[in-house]
Motif scaffolding. Sequence first.
Motif, PDB file in Angstrom:
ATOM      1  N   LYS A 119     -25.345 -11.083 -19.329  1.00 12.45           N
ATOM      2  CA  LYS A 119     -24.646 -11.519 -20.582  1.00 12.45           C
ATOM      3  C   LYS A 119     -23.372 -10.815 -20.678  1.00 12.45           C
ATOM      4  CE  LYS A 119     -25.242 -11.472 -25.617  1.00 12.45           C
ATOM      5  NZ  LYS A 119     -26.169 -11.217 -26.802  1.00 12.45           N
ATOM      6  N   GLY A 120     -23.323  -9.511 -20.468  1.00 13.15           N
ATOM      7  CA  GLY A 120     -22.117  -8.766 -20.461  1.00 13.15           C
ATOM      8  C   GLY A 120     -20.886  -9.174 -19.524  1.00 13.15           C
ATOM      9  N   ALA A 121     -21.543  -9.707 -18.320  1.00 11.27           N
ATOM     10  CA  ALA A 121     -20.523 -10.008 -17.334  1.00 11.27           C
ATOM     11  C   ALA A 121     -20.060 -11.553 -17.729  1.00 11.27           C
ATOM     12  CB  ALA A 121     -21.089 -10.266 -16.016  1.00 11.27           C
ATOM     13  N   GLY A 122     -20.950 -12.223 -18.480  1.00 11.17           N
ATOM     14  CA  GLY A 122     -20.425 -13.543 -18.921  1.00 11.17           C
ATOM     15  C   GLY A 122     -19.519 -13.507 -19.889  1.00 11.17           C
ATOM     16  N   GLN A 123     -19.663 -12.318 -20.984  1.00 14.29           N
ATOM     17  CA  GLN A 123     -18.440 -12.037 -22.139  1.00 14.29           C
ATOM     18  C   GLN A 123     -17.491 -11.821 -21.539  1.00 14.29           C
ATOM     19  OE1 GLN A 123     -21.000  -8.949 -23.888  1.00 14.29           O
ATOM     20  NE2 GLN A 123     -21.535 -10.375 -25.434  1.00 14.29           N
ATOM     21  N   ALA A 124     -17.438 -10.872 -20.286  1.00 11.21           N
ATOM     22  CA  ALA A 124     -15.985 -10.637 -19.728  1.00 11.21           C
ATOM     23  C   ALA A 124     -15.349 -11.631 -18.978  1.00 11.21           C
ATOM     24  CB  ALA A 124     -16.298  -9.629 -18.708  1.00 11.21           C
ATOM     25  N   ALA A 125     -16.197 -12.580 -18.533  1.00 12.17           N
ATOM     26  CA  ALA A 125     -15.604 -14.036 -17.823  1.00 12.17           C
ATOM     27  C   ALA A 125     -14.906 -14.613 -18.836  1.00 12.17           C
ATOM     28  CB  ALA A 125     -16.725 -14.656 -17.179  1.00 12.17           C
ATOM     29  N   SER A 262     -16.734  -5.790 -30.936  1.00 15.48           N
ATOM     30  CA  SER A 262     -17.698  -6.384 -30.375  1.00 15.48           C
ATOM     31  C   SER A 262     -17.593  -6.470 -29.042  1.00 15.48           C
ATOM     32  CB  SER A 262     -17.972  -7.771 -30.904  1.00 15.48           C
ATOM     33  OG  SER A 262     -17.944  -7.951 -32.184  1.00 15.48           O
ATOM     34  N   ASN A 263     -18.928  -6.390 -28.280  1.00 14.61           N
ATOM     35  CA  ASN A 263     -18.764  -6.665 -26.831  1.00 14.61           C
ATOM     36  C   ASN A 263     -17.824  -7.752 -26.311  1.00 14.61           C
ATOM     37  OD1 ASN A 263     -22.104  -5.563 -26.964  1.00 14.61           O
ATOM     38  ND2 ASN A 263     -20.437  -4.539 -25.853  1.00 14.61           N
ATOM     39  N   GLY A 264     -17.002  -7.303 -25.432  1.00 15.92           N
ATOM     40  CA  GLY A 264     -16.091  -8.367 -24.800  1.00 15.92           C
ATOM     41  C   GLY A 264     -14.857  -8.810 -25.921  1.00 15.92           C
ATOM     42  N   ALA A 265     -14.853  -8.279 -27.180  1.00 11.01           N
ATOM     43  CA  ALA A 265     -13.718  -8.764 -27.949  1.00 11.01           C
ATOM     44  C   ALA A 265     -12.495  -8.222 -27.490  1.00 11.01           C
ATOM     45  CB  ALA A 265     -14.286  -8.556 -29.402  1.00 11.01           C
ATOM     46  N   LEU A 266     -11.260  -9.002 -27.777  1.00  6.24           N
ATOM     47  CA  LEU A 266     -10.148  -8.442 -27.810  1.00  6.24           C
ATOM     48  C   LEU A 266      -9.354  -8.027 -29.268  1.00  6.24           C
ATOM     49  CD1 LEU A 266      -7.752 -10.528 -28.046  1.00  6.24           C
ATOM     50  CD2 LEU A 266      -8.699 -11.457 -26.064  1.00  6.24           C
ATOM     51  N   THR A 267      -8.494  -6.974 -29.102  1.00  6.58           N
ATOM     52  CA  THR A 267      -7.530  -6.801 -30.387  1.00  6.58           C
ATOM     53  C   THR A 267      -6.143  -6.572 -29.882  1.00  6.58           C
ATOM     54  OG1 THR A 267      -9.356  -5.719 -31.554  1.00  6.58           O
ATOM     55  CG2 THR A 267      -7.167  -5.137 -32.061  1.00  6.58           C
ATOM     56  N   ALA A 268      -5.324  -7.481 -30.310  1.00  6.38           N
ATOM     57  CA  ALA A 268      -3.860  -7.219 -29.821  1.00  6.38           C
ATOM     58  C   ALA A 268      -3.017  -6.538 -30.940  1.00  6.38           C
ATOM     59  CB  ALA A 268      -3.299  -8.652 -29.688  1.00  6.38           C
ATOM     60  N   ASN A 289     -10.567  -7.888 -33.001  1.00  3.31           N
ATOM     61  CA  ASN A 289     -11.810  -8.304 -32.455  1.00  3.31           C
ATOM     62  C   ASN A 289     -12.134  -9.873 -32.370  1.00  3.31           C
ATOM     63  OD1 ASN A 289     -14.420  -7.244 -32.032  1.00  3.31           O
ATOM     64  ND2 ASN A 289     -15.299  -7.873 -34.149  1.00  3.31           N
ATOM     65  N   GLN A 290     -11.308 -10.273 -31.510  1.00  2.55           N
ATOM     66  CA  GLN A 290     -11.224 -11.635 -31.181  1.00  2.55           C
ATOM     67  C   GLN A 290     -12.480 -12.021 -30.176  1.00  2.55           C
ATOM     68  OE1 GLN A 290      -8.854 -13.968 -32.232  1.00  2.55           O
ATOM     69  NE2 GLN A 290      -9.299 -15.772 -31.001  1.00  2.55           N
ATOM     70  N   SER A 291     -13.589 -12.566 -30.816  1.00  2.00           N
ATOM     71  CA  SER A 291     -14.825 -12.413 -29.748  1.00  2.00           C
ATOM     72  C   SER A 291     -14.834 -13.408 -28.630  1.00  2.00           C
ATOM     73  CB  SER A 291     -16.258 -12.774 -30.747  1.00  2.00           C
ATOM     74  OG  SER A 291     -17.275 -12.867 -29.992  1.00  2.00           O
ATOM     75  N   PRO A 292     -15.347 -13.127 -27.732  1.00  2.65           N
ATOM     76  CA  PRO A 292     -15.414 -14.028 -26.423  1.00  2.65           C
ATOM     77  C   PRO A 292     -16.459 -15.297 -26.470  1.00  2.65           C
ATOM     78  CG  PRO A 292     -16.471 -12.153 -25.666  1.00  2.65           C
ATOM     79  CD  PRO A 292     -15.826 -11.802 -27.103  1.00  2.65           C
ATOM     80  N   VAL A 293     -17.336 -14.917 -27.407  1.00  4.43           N
ATOM     81  CA  VAL A 293     -18.551 -16.038 -27.719  1.00  4.43           C
ATOM     82  C   VAL A 293     -18.455 -16.289 -29.255  1.00  4.43           C
ATOM     83  CG1 VAL A 293     -19.816 -15.113 -25.639  1.00  4.43           C
ATOM     84  CG2 VAL A 293     -20.144 -14.101 -27.998  1.00  4.43           C
ATOM     85  N   THR A 294     -19.290 -17.213 -29.540  1.00  6.58           N
ATOM     86  CA  THR A 294     -19.537 -17.458 -30.909  1.00  6.58           C
ATOM     87  C   THR A 294     -19.909 -16.164 -31.823  1.00  6.58           C
ATOM     88  OG1 THR A 294     -19.993 -19.769 -30.282  1.00  6.58           O
ATOM     89  CG2 THR A 294     -20.670 -19.004 -32.386  1.00  6.58           C
ATOM     90  N   ASN A 497      -7.405 -12.288 -38.404  1.00  3.26           N
ATOM     91  CA  ASN A 497      -6.585 -13.308 -37.583  1.00  3.26           C
ATOM     92  C   ASN A 497      -7.448 -14.033 -36.446  1.00  3.26           C
ATOM     93  OD1 ASN A 497      -4.198 -15.109 -37.341  1.00  3.26           O
ATOM     94  ND2 ASN A 497      -3.266 -13.565 -35.936  1.00  3.26           N
ATOM     95  N   PHE A 498      -8.570 -14.353 -36.547  1.00  2.00           N
ATOM     96  CA  PHE A 498      -9.292 -14.947 -35.538  1.00  2.00           C
ATOM     97  C   PHE A 498      -9.136 -16.574 -35.286  1.00  2.00           C
ATOM     98  CE2 PHE A 498     -13.213 -17.067 -34.131  1.00  2.00           C
ATOM     99  CZ  PHE A 498     -13.717 -16.103 -33.076  1.00  2.00           C
ATOM    100  N   THR A 499      -8.651 -16.878 -34.093  1.00  2.00           N
ATOM    101  CA  THR A 499      -8.323 -18.058 -33.753  1.00  2.00           C
ATOM    102  C   THR A 499      -9.143 -18.892 -32.796  1.00  2.00           C
ATOM    103  OG1 THR A 499      -6.448 -17.214 -32.360  1.00  2.00           O
ATOM    104  CG2 THR A 499      -6.208 -17.652 -34.969  1.00  2.00           C
ATOM    105  N   THR A 500     -10.238 -18.372 -32.339  1.00  2.00           N
ATOM    106  CA  THR A 500     -10.884 -19.030 -31.230  1.00  2.00           C
ATOM    107  C   THR A 500     -11.074 -20.384 -31.426  1.00  2.00           C
ATOM    108  OG1 THR A 500     -11.835 -16.740 -30.572  1.00  2.00           O
ATOM    109  CG2 THR A 500     -12.669 -18.938 -29.741  1.00  2.00           C
ATOM    110  N   HIS A 501     -11.434 -20.612 -32.668  1.00  2.00           N
ATOM    111  CA  HIS A 501     -11.786 -21.974 -33.040  1.00  2.00           C
ATOM    112  C   HIS A 501     -10.739 -23.040 -32.809  1.00  2.00           C
ATOM    113  CE1 HIS A 501     -10.131 -19.863 -36.602  1.00  2.00           C
ATOM    114  NE2 HIS A 501     -10.036 -21.156 -37.100  1.00  2.00           N
ATOM    115  N   LEU A 502      -9.457 -22.501 -32.671  1.00  2.00           N
ATOM    116  CA  LEU A 502      -8.280 -23.205 -32.799  1.00  2.00           C
ATOM    117  C   LEU A 502      -7.943 -23.441 -31.163  1.00  2.00           C
ATOM    118  CD1 LEU A 502      -6.037 -21.768 -35.707  1.00  2.00           C
ATOM    119  CD2 LEU A 502      -7.761 -23.907 -35.767  1.00  2.00           C
ATOM    120  N   GLY A 503      -8.460 -22.925 -30.398  1.00  2.00           N
ATOM    121  CA  GLY A 503      -7.787 -22.914 -28.993  1.00  2.00           C
ATOM    122  C   GLY A 503      -8.000 -21.384 -28.375  1.00  2.00           C
TER     123      GLY A 503
END
Length: 531
Positions: A119-125, A262-268, A289-294, A497-503
């Motif tokens: 699961k962690g490798a998938g989050q990184a991908a 969160s695991n795999g999440a990014l902060t800019a 904390n822009q999450s790579p998954v839902t 400023n979570f925007t994954t739902h927008l692209g």
Amino acid sequence: MMKDASLLLHAPPGAATARRARCFAARKSPSPLRASRAVVGGARRPRPAAAPLGATSSSKSDTWEDEFTSLDDRKADDPMPLPNLTKRKRIILVRHGQSTWNAHGRMQGSSNNSELTEKGAGQAAVTKSLLENAKFDASWVSPLKRAQSTADIVWSSSEVKPQVLTSLREIDLYSFQGLIKQEAEKEYGEVYKLWKKHPAQFEIDGHYPVRELWFRASMAWQSILRSDATNSLVVAHNAINQAMICAATGLPPNYFRRFIQSNGALTAIDFFPNPSAQGRPKIVIDRMNQSPVTPSWSKTRKESTSQKFVLIRHAATDSTDNATILGTLDHENLNKKGKKQVQSINTFLKDLQVDKVLCSPTKRTVQTGYQLAKNQKHKEVEVKLEERLSNIYLGEWQGKSAASLRGQPPPKDAESLNILHERTSEAWLDIVQQAAMDGSKCTVVVGHAAVIAAILCSTLELAPEFSSLFRLTPGSISVVTFPMGVLNGPGNVICTNFTTHLGKLADGDPTLQSDEDLFADFETCDWDGCF
């Protein structure tokens, strides 16, 4: 004061704006990727008794030795100030994907015994895909293999070699490392309670882990910000990333756990030079904390004890697309892009049971929140208008291009930040207290960037001048949760400023371009929220 929102969906412009303008005027205030050494488990010694809250660390009580002892970086000193900058920089922090010890609920600290799960490798991908348009000049990575394995995946298409930075290792938890949380609670009793309730005062094996972490985060910033890179990727861990955010923004160790990673999440985070040679760089959290998954907050979990507040900036209008300052003007409906963003918000939150929707009294906010309320199937939800959530009044600036006003002081009749924060905090306190009384699990607030920034500051007990810390783009989502309910502890910021739902990062390049004047409009009124 709350009202029904139905009339605002097609309301004529002007009247509300004029009324609020008069109101505000009247209230106006004057190397290779792998580290060369393997990290092994440290030596446990008999634990000392819990120290008084005001105690300071003493080297004589140090009872721990491990792979990192010789680095001499375990200091409970105040963080070092950020270095002066000569150019703007963007740093993207990524937490490693889920590890085996994450999955087992085992306390990792700076031990190196866990690895990425499937699961962690998938989050990184997925994180790699979020950053596929990024152009990094440098990358930095923790010496621990769970972070390095994540970096292997995220960084796999780049020819630039990541640099191992020992200061990026996870928090040193000493004798807690390797224990299941229930074991630590049983074996360490009051010491474990101190770790959970007052982590900044928590001591173990002669060390103050959180205070040391803050100092070490400031060490990491010295290396990262002194490099020539404009865009840097940092792959590390939950606690150190929290400390990096706080050390950059000047927040003390008692903010530990207030910003979730969160695991795999990014902060800019954006840094740009202070005009004063001696001043600290200006900091803007582009997103956190822009999450790579839902993310879990986007769904209702009936067993959860938390109360959450979903803060949505209104979707796009022609003025927001053109960087025109709107303030309290209310002459626009959402444009085509904004309507698409609303559809994306509703699709993304389709599994979230909302108890209330509160909006600023403008067409653009009501049109953003209306469908979310109407889509609720568990009960009927009305959109309520809250006057105190109105956007900041900016006088003669309203309707003008932000670029045309660069460098000018705000108009004399503009609402001050102090008044904005006073009325917004008052509204926020009422919203939270009402949720406490009626047991609402999920409240949605649709507003303007300036107002949402003020709510975040109020949640975190930050002064009005911290408003500029948060960038909030149209259609974005920020989330505040009270894990044990609003009466049982402070609110934590889950994401901003979570925007994954927008692209993918709103379908843009997440790094800065050399010819991009990123802060030209931002400097106009000290944050994006005025347009």
